[in-house]
Scaffold this motif. Structure first.
Motif, short mmCIF file in Angstrom:
data_model
loop_
_atom_site.label_atom_id
_atom_site.label_comp_id
_atom_site.label_asym_id
_atom_site.label_seq_id
_atom_site.Cartn_x
_atom_site.Cartn_y
_atom_site.Cartn_z
N GLN A 122 0.84 -1.18 0.00
CA GLN A 122 0.00 0.00 0.00
C GLN A 122 0.88 1.25 0.00
N ASP A 123 0.38 2.28 -0.62
CA ASP A 123 1.10 3.56 -0.63
C ASP A 123 0.79 4.29 0.67
N ILE A 124 1.51 3.92 1.72
CA ILE A 124 1.25 4.47 3.05
C ILE A 124 1.69 5.93 3.12
N GLY A 125 2.70 6.29 2.33
CA GLY A 125 3.16 7.66 2.34
C GLY A 125 4.29 7.87 3.34
N GLU A 128 7.97 13.36 6.78
CA GLU A 128 9.38 13.73 6.92
C GLU A 128 9.68 14.34 8.28
N SER A 129 8.74 15.09 8.83
CA SER A 129 8.98 15.69 10.14
C SER A 129 9.10 14.61 11.21
N PHE A 130 8.30 13.54 11.07
CA PHE A 130 8.40 12.43 12.02
C PHE A 130 9.75 11.73 11.89
N ARG A 131 10.20 11.55 10.65
CA ARG A 131 11.50 10.91 10.44
C ARG A 131 12.62 11.72 11.08
N ILE A 132 12.57 13.03 10.90
CA ILE A 132 13.60 13.89 11.50
C ILE A 132 13.56 13.79 13.02
N GLU A 133 12.33 13.77 13.56
CA GLU A 133 12.18 13.63 15.01
C GLU A 133 12.80 12.33 15.51
N MET A 134 12.58 11.24 14.77
CA MET A 134 13.13 9.94 15.17
C MET A 134 14.65 9.89 15.02
N ARG A 135 15.17 10.51 13.96
CA ARG A 135 16.63 10.56 13.80
C ARG A 135 17.27 11.34 14.95
N VAL A 169 14.12 0.73 11.04
CA VAL A 169 13.45 0.89 12.34
C VAL A 169 12.55 2.12 12.30
N ILE A 170 13.08 3.21 11.76
CA ILE A 170 12.28 4.44 11.67
C ILE A 170 11.09 4.23 10.75
N ARG A 171 11.28 3.52 9.64
CA ARG A 171 10.17 3.29 8.73
C ARG A 171 9.06 2.48 9.41
N ALA A 172 9.43 1.49 10.19
CA ALA A 172 8.43 0.70 10.90
C ALA A 172 7.67 1.56 11.90
N LEU A 173 8.40 2.45 12.59
CA LEU A 173 7.74 3.38 13.50
C LEU A 173 6.83 4.35 12.74
N GLU A 174 7.29 4.77 11.56
CA GLU A 174 6.53 5.70 10.74
C GLU A 174 5.22 5.08 10.26
N THR A 179 -0.56 4.91 10.29
CA THR A 179 -1.73 4.04 10.11
C THR A 179 -2.35 3.55 11.42
N GLY A 180 -1.57 3.62 12.50
CA GLY A 180 -2.06 3.08 13.76
C GLY A 180 -1.96 1.58 13.85
N LYS A 181 -1.35 0.95 12.82
CA LYS A 181 -1.19 -0.49 12.79
C LYS A 181 0.28 -0.87 12.66
N PRO A 182 0.71 -1.96 13.30
CA PRO A 182 2.11 -2.39 13.17
C PRO A 182 2.45 -2.78 11.73
N LEU A 183 3.67 -2.54 11.33
CA LEU A 183 4.12 -2.95 10.01
C LEU A 183 3.99 -4.45 9.83
N SER A 184 4.29 -5.22 10.88
CA SER A 184 4.23 -6.68 10.79
C SER A 184 2.82 -7.16 10.51
N GLU A 185 1.83 -6.47 11.03
CA GLU A 185 0.44 -6.87 10.81
C GLU A 185 0.06 -6.74 9.34
#
Length: 329
Positions: A122-125, A128-135, A169-174, A179-185
């Motif tokens: 899926q095109d989850i999108g 970028e601000s969240f990625r910067i925050e996590m970095r 790791v950041i992508r999984a958090l993103e 989406t509110g759902k785990p990447l693994s799900e």
């Protein structure tokens, strides 16, 4: 080739295994025997000018066997699994249209599985601000703290990712953030099984004694250093490839880049590279063990009996219902 099967799906041969187990040499031998074309299933070999650190087969050694999805994008490009799936599927169709067998060879489990079982992405999108925050969080609190955040919301994905694999790791958090759902799900929902695969699969996994594999990894890293890995990384940095790009976070590149930036000494950088490569090989084996319809072959055991190639041929003959004499001739 004498092919006697009622399964009308096109054949797809796949060879996986941890780094340094010996996939490349065997793949060339098999491709010659089967009139196959090789598709790289490695997430790093897509990048141009990144040759030594990715253990890329040089062009002069690819002349007799067509190779695909090698040197197809610039190091600045954030190549993704969905992009690989699309390009690889096109290559498989092209190879079949020429009457040859497509042969995926590589160690990036998610990339290979996405093609074998037709994962739907899926095109989850992105945020970028969240990625910067996590970095920034990782920089201040450390890679383990970032990994702990993922483990709290998605322990399945966390178990598959090393704390140093910051990008994933950041992508999984993103994904969870968006989406509110785990990447693994979402990945579990997309996984198919052999019956749903668009291909008649023959997936062969190479393994060997862990101590022997780790010894090979040590030698491979030493060879990479001797072949000019430091100069390769320095050249990429001088060309302006960002250290936080997907490509430069790959094994061999991030460790040597840290050395060149004065963040560690040379001996420690090499030791860290060897350690991280051992950890990476362990994660590869863990991933492959969960792949369905995979036939394991112990390289060390086969070498003692001098029957690695015949043993692989027998597996292919059984899966594709072809004459073993044809393959081994």
């Amino acid at each position: 080739m004498n092919n006697v099967t009622d399964d009308n799906r096109p054949p797809l041969l796949v060879l996986v295994g941890p780094t340094a187990v010996g996939k490349t040499a065997l793949s060339l031998q098999l491709a010659h025997a089967l009139n196959a074309e090789i598709i790289s299933g490695d997430s790093m070999q897509v990048y141009r000018r990144m040759d030594i650190g990715t253990a890329k087969l040089m062009p002069e050694h690819r002349e007799e066997i067509p190779h695909h999805l090698i040197d197809i994008c610039e190091p600045e490009h954030p190549f993704s699994v969905s992009e690989f799936q699309s390009l690889c599927t096109q290559k498989i169709q092209d190879i079949h249209s020429r009457g040859r067998i497509p042969f995926i060879v590589g160690g990036t489990g998610l990339y290979v599985e996405s093609v074998c079982y037709g994962f739907q992405f899926q095109d989850i999108g992105a945020d970028e601000s969240f990625r910067i925050e996590m970095r920034n969080f990782a920089h201040e609190q450390g890679a383990q703290a970032l990994h702990d955040r993922l483990n709290a919301i998605d322990p399945i994905s966390a178990a598959k990712l090393h704390p140093n694999d910051e990008g994933r790791v950041i992508r999984a958090l993103e994904v969870f953030h968006l989406t509110g759902k785990p990447l693994s799900e979402s990945q579990d929902q997309k996984r198919g099984d052999d019956k749903k695969s668009p291909y008649r699969l023959c997936i062969i996994g190479l393994t060997m004694d862990r101590a022997e594999l780790y010894g090979r990894i040590e030698h491979r890293v030493d060879d990479m250093i001797a072949d000019g890995l430091v100069e390769e990384v320095r050249s990429l940095l001088q060309l302006g490839v960002p250290r936080d790009s997907v490509s430069m976070r790959g094994l061999g590149y991030k460790e040597i880049a840290a050395y060149l930036a004065g963040e560690t000494n040379f001996e420690d950088a090499v030791a860290i590279l060897k350690r991280d490569t051992r950890h990476f090989a362990k994660r590869q084996l863990s991933w492959f063990r969960h792949m369905k319809a995979l036939e394991w072959v112990d390289v060390g055991e086969a070498a003692k009996n001098n029957d690695l190639f015949p043993r692989i041929c027998a597996i292919i003959a059984g899966k594709f219902m072809i004459d073993i004499e044809y393959i081994c001739s």
